[in-house]
Design a protein around this motif. Structure first.
Motif, PDB file in Angstrom:
ATOM      1  N   GLU A 163       0.437  -1.524  -0.003  1.00 17.89           N
ATOM      2  CA  GLU A 163      -0.302   0.024  -0.011  1.00 17.89           C
ATOM      3  C   GLU A 163       0.581   0.966  -0.684  1.00 17.89           C
ATOM      4  OE1 GLU A 163      -3.421   0.317   2.753  1.00 17.89           O
ATOM      5  OE2 GLU A 163      -4.293  -1.706   1.978  1.00 17.89           O
ATOM      6  N   GLN A 164       2.319   1.190   0.320  1.00 14.03           N
ATOM      7  CA  GLN A 164       2.960   2.503   0.326  1.00 14.03           C
ATOM      8  C   GLN A 164       3.182   3.257  -0.659  1.00 14.03           C
ATOM      9  OE1 GLN A 164       6.298   2.335   2.122  1.00 14.03           O
ATOM     10  NE2 GLN A 164       7.198   3.905   2.262  1.00 14.03           N
ATOM     11  N   ARG A 165       3.299   1.517  -1.473  1.00 14.89           N
ATOM     12  CA  ARG A 165       4.060   1.714  -3.099  1.00 14.89           C
ATOM     13  C   ARG A 165       2.745   2.993  -3.873  1.00 14.89           C
ATOM     14  NH1 ARG A 165       7.944  -2.114  -1.495  1.00 14.89           N
ATOM     15  NH2 ARG A 165      10.585  -1.594  -2.118  1.00 14.89           N
ATOM     16  N   GLN A 166       1.894   2.397  -3.847  1.00 13.44           N
ATOM     17  CA  GLN A 166       0.626   2.097  -4.451  1.00 13.44           C
ATOM     18  C   GLN A 166       0.238   3.538  -3.628  1.00 13.44           C
ATOM     19  OE1 GLN A 166      -2.242  -0.670  -3.179  1.00 13.44           O
ATOM     20  NE2 GLN A 166      -0.979  -2.246  -5.111  1.00 13.44           N
ATOM     21  N   ARG A 167       0.491   4.068  -2.732  1.00 14.11           N
ATOM     22  CA  ARG A 167       0.046   5.757  -2.261  1.00 14.11           C
ATOM     23  C   ARG A 167       0.898   6.455  -3.143  1.00 14.11           C
ATOM     24  NH1 ARG A 167      -0.706   3.399   2.961  1.00 14.11           N
ATOM     25  NH2 ARG A 167       1.362   4.141   3.423  1.00 14.11           N
ATOM     26  N   LEU A 168       2.089   5.936  -2.714  1.00 15.42           N
ATOM     27  CA  LEU A 168       2.899   6.933  -3.516  1.00 15.42           C
ATOM     28  C   LEU A 168       2.695   7.051  -5.022  1.00 15.42           C
ATOM     29  CD1 LEU A 168       6.655   6.345  -2.346  1.00 15.42           C
ATOM     30  CD2 LEU A 168       5.009   8.244  -1.208  1.00 15.42           C
ATOM     31  N   SER A 169       2.654   6.146  -5.765  1.00 19.74           N
ATOM     32  CA  SER A 169       1.897   5.505  -7.220  1.00 19.74           C
ATOM     33  C   SER A 169       0.890   6.996  -7.511  1.00 19.74           C
ATOM     34  CB  SER A 169       2.466   4.746  -7.916  1.00 19.74           C
ATOM     35  OG  SER A 169       1.990   4.227  -9.096  1.00 19.74           O
ATOM     36  N   ASP A 170      -0.184   6.648  -6.462  1.00 20.64           N
ATOM     37  CA  ASP A 170      -1.198   7.053  -7.414  1.00 20.64           C
ATOM     38  C   ASP A 170      -1.180   8.919  -7.318  1.00 20.64           C
ATOM     39  OD1 ASP A 170      -2.929   5.193  -7.482  1.00 20.64           O
ATOM     40  OD2 ASP A 170      -3.797   4.920  -4.899  1.00 20.64           O
TER      41      ASP A 170
END
Length: 650
Positions: A163-170
């Motif tokens: 989720e951490q990388r997904q949040r940054l990607s978003d």
């Protein structure tokens, strides 16, 4: 379905039902010949990923053209519905269109969930019906479907699922989408669309008609300055992502951000008048951006290398073997102690496996138990989140063999040292992963599922619940299947389905207890379908609507059990009795819940020890087939033709 010659993109497409090789040649051709402002893959990206990127690109390119190149909005909506039906067939293992024949290979190889692919279609549909956005939140809501799924797909392709990388990607993808909106204001006006939030325009004294009539003045300059400032903040928020991925991918990610920021700078340099002309970045500037990125990367790498040579030997290296006070044998024994103490249905299945596989499942179970303990114990949300983050770091450290984690130039305490049980369990876990060629992403996804439990209390749709179930249960099925042994790639699809079936069974059984903890896992869309309100979970017994709702979810679980049971014949023969016992036990539990007419608001429904022993005896000495793997359900208790009785799970 498309009519002959209706869209230019169809001209070179092979016939439906073509071979995967033919389909992938087509997606490669499409990605390298269709006009784009960027290369679909760069020469820095690992070659093994190229075809997967082509396949995903082809899906997105087709969907974009179906939504944007058809003049009639109603026809565009029809074609997008057709494209989603093709997507459903692809996930059912029955792809027909050449793009989906190719995409199916990527979905299986990279374990791509359907959600981001389906979300993109929501954005293309929205473009047919929504031409104005009242405020900033509405524009960001559109980006959730139009931009963020692309970044998540890239992360999935490269093996990142947390989720951490997904949040940054978003944040990065939303910023890129917004930069394109400000850049393409004149083009969008030609199509009758305004993505500029109208309340932001009004704050500067601009009306919708001012924008439509392309009145450029100081008001529009102030508006662009405001929007660019907000967009820069999102680029800054997502910037750390490039430092958290493989260096070969990080250059591409950093280039996307630099390119987006360059668009904003170009708008500023041209005086902000995007109402009447479109700013463009020259090839020379793109080359300079790439050169700057590569130089900075090389300097950073040289700095890290110099630091590494000056570190004491005890600090460890990437390739060093992990050193631990706990031997591998002691670690496995510690894991068995945790599994024995749990009295889980899983532990009974361990005894039916050869010792190496029995040890491996114990290691997996112990790790998962400790992750659950972090998210379930105590009330301090921040402490739980930090604990899960330390587990993620400890897992990475154990896999790479690094003795310390470095923050800049300063060594910090190993995360495993601060986590109860980590130093005892991780040696066995890493040994298991190496022995059975188990991807680390499954365990990272499991941690992401625990993180969801900390902050997500409700699930609007089944697709969203399915994502959670994959993380906390589908990953269990996938890791166990690696231990069981398989050679047919279909095994992983089926293992995930069984994991989802197990989790749905638990959710149905525990709806009352979960509500006491502030969680409702059943999808809100299903609650609305059966007229169930959150207050109904507080009652002492299930209402009629609640029973109908639970019966609907049970039907979903049964279909997953029935489809997933085919896994039995795809795993190693010495593992089949263990899998048979697990599926038989969990399906019997669901059958018991149905037989009691979903009386899950009283005493917790369980199978007796005697029943479990009977099942274990059958598993040990019986003949295991797909026909007898499921415990018979009390079908007479189902409504004849009840809603959802034939509905496909998911």
């Amino acid at each position: 379905m498309l009519l002959p010659g209706e869209l230019d993109i169809t001209r070179h497409a092979p016939q439906p039902g073509c071979s995967p090789d033919t389909a992938q040649k087509y997606t490669h051709w499409l990605a390298t010949h269709h006009y784009e402002n960027f290369n679909v893959v760069s020469w820095l990206l690992p070659k093994a990923l190229h075809q997967h990127f082509y396949n995903v690109y082809a899906y997105c390119r087709w969907a974009d053209d179906l939504g944007d190149e058809v003049p009639d909005p109603m026809r565009a909506l029809q074609l997008l519905d057709w494209w989603e039906r093709e997507l459903d067939l692809c996930y059912e293992g029955k792809p027909s269109h050449p793009v989906f024949v190719a995409l199916r290979q990527t979905i299986l190889a990279k374990d791509i969930p359907k959600q981001p692919l389906a979300d993109l279609l929501k954005a293309f549909r929205q473009d047919q019906t929504t031409k104005r956005y009242a405020n900033w939140d509405a524009v960001l809501g559109y980006c959730i479907y139009s931009a963020n799924p692309v970044g998540r797909l890239v992360l999935y392709l490269c093996g990142y699922r947390d989720e951490q990388r997904q949040r940054l990607s978003d944040a990065t993808c939303t910023a890129l989408q917004l930069a394109n909106f400000w850049q393409d204001a004149s083009r969008d006006l030609d199509k009758g669309r305004i993505y500029i939030p109208l309340d932001a325009a009004a704050a500067q004294g601009l009306t919708e008609s001012d924008i439509v009539e392309r009145r450029f003045d100081d008001r529009y300059i102030r508006l662009m300055q405001d929007l660019i400032s907000r967009t820069r903040a999102l680029f800054a928020e997502g910037w750390p992502l490039a430092k958290m991925v493989d260096p070969r991918l990080s250059v591409d990610l950093e280039m996307f951000s630099r390119g987006g920021i360059a668009v904003l700078e170009t708008i500023e340099a041209m005086g902000y008048d995007t109402l009447n002309k479109r700013p463009a970045i020259s090839k020379l500037k793109q080359a300079r951006l790439l050169g700057r990125t590569l130089v900075e990367r090389l300097v950073a790498r040289d700095s890290r290398s110099a630091a590494a040579t000056s570190m004491p030997a005890s600090a460890g290296t990437h390739d060093a073997a992990p050193q631990s006070a706990t031997t591998i044998a002691e670690s496995y024994e510690y894991c068995h102690d945790i599994a024995r103490a749990s009295h889980s249905n899983f532990y009974y299945a361990f005894f039916l496996l050869p010792k190496p596989k029995r040890d491996a499942l114990a290691a997996l179970y112990a790790f998962m138990r400790l992750i659950d303990d972090v998210s379930d114990e105590g009330q301090d949300l921040g402490a739980k989140q930090r604990g899960l983050a330390r587990w993620r770091g400890a897992l990475d450290q154990a896999i790479t063999g690094q003795e310390q984690v470095f923050d800049g130039n300063a060594a910090v305490v190993s995360p495993a040292a601060t986590l109860p049980g980590a130093e005892q369990v991780l040696p066995a876990l890493v040994d298991t992963m190496q022995r059975y060629n188990m991807p680390a992403r499954y365990l990272h996804d499991l941690i992401s599922g625990a993180e969801m439990d900390l902050t997500v209390r409700f699930y609007p749709t089944f697709e969203r619940l399915r994502e959670y179930c994959y993380r906390v249960a589908g990953t269990v099925g996938l890791t166990c299947t690696h231990v069981f042994g398989f050679s047919d790639a279909r095994a992983l699809d089926l293992a995930e389905k069984l994991g989802l079936a197990f989790q749905l069974t638990n959710i149905i059984r525990d709806v009352h207890e979960d509500h006491k903890l502030g969680r409702i896992y059943l999808p809100e869309e299903d609650l609305a379908r059966y007229g169930v309100s959150p207050e109904d979970f507080d009652r002492g017994e299930a209402t009629l609507g609640m029973r109908e709702l639970l019966r609907f979810e049970a039907d979903r679980a049964w279909q997953l059990y029935e489809e997933g049971s085919a896994l039995l014949n795809l795993i190693d023969e010495d593992s089949r009795s263990a899998l048979w016992l697990l599926v038989h036990t969990y399906s019997a539990l669901l059958g018991r819940i149905e037989a009691l007419d979903f009386a899950v608001f009283g005493e917790k429904i369980r199978l007796s020890k005697a029943e479990k022993m009977v099942f274990m005896t059958k598993a040990r000495f019986g003949h295991h087939t797909e026909e007898n793997i499921l415990e018979k359900r009390d079908r007479d208790r189902r409504r004849a033709g009840g809603t959802g009785s034939r509905r496909r799970a998911g």
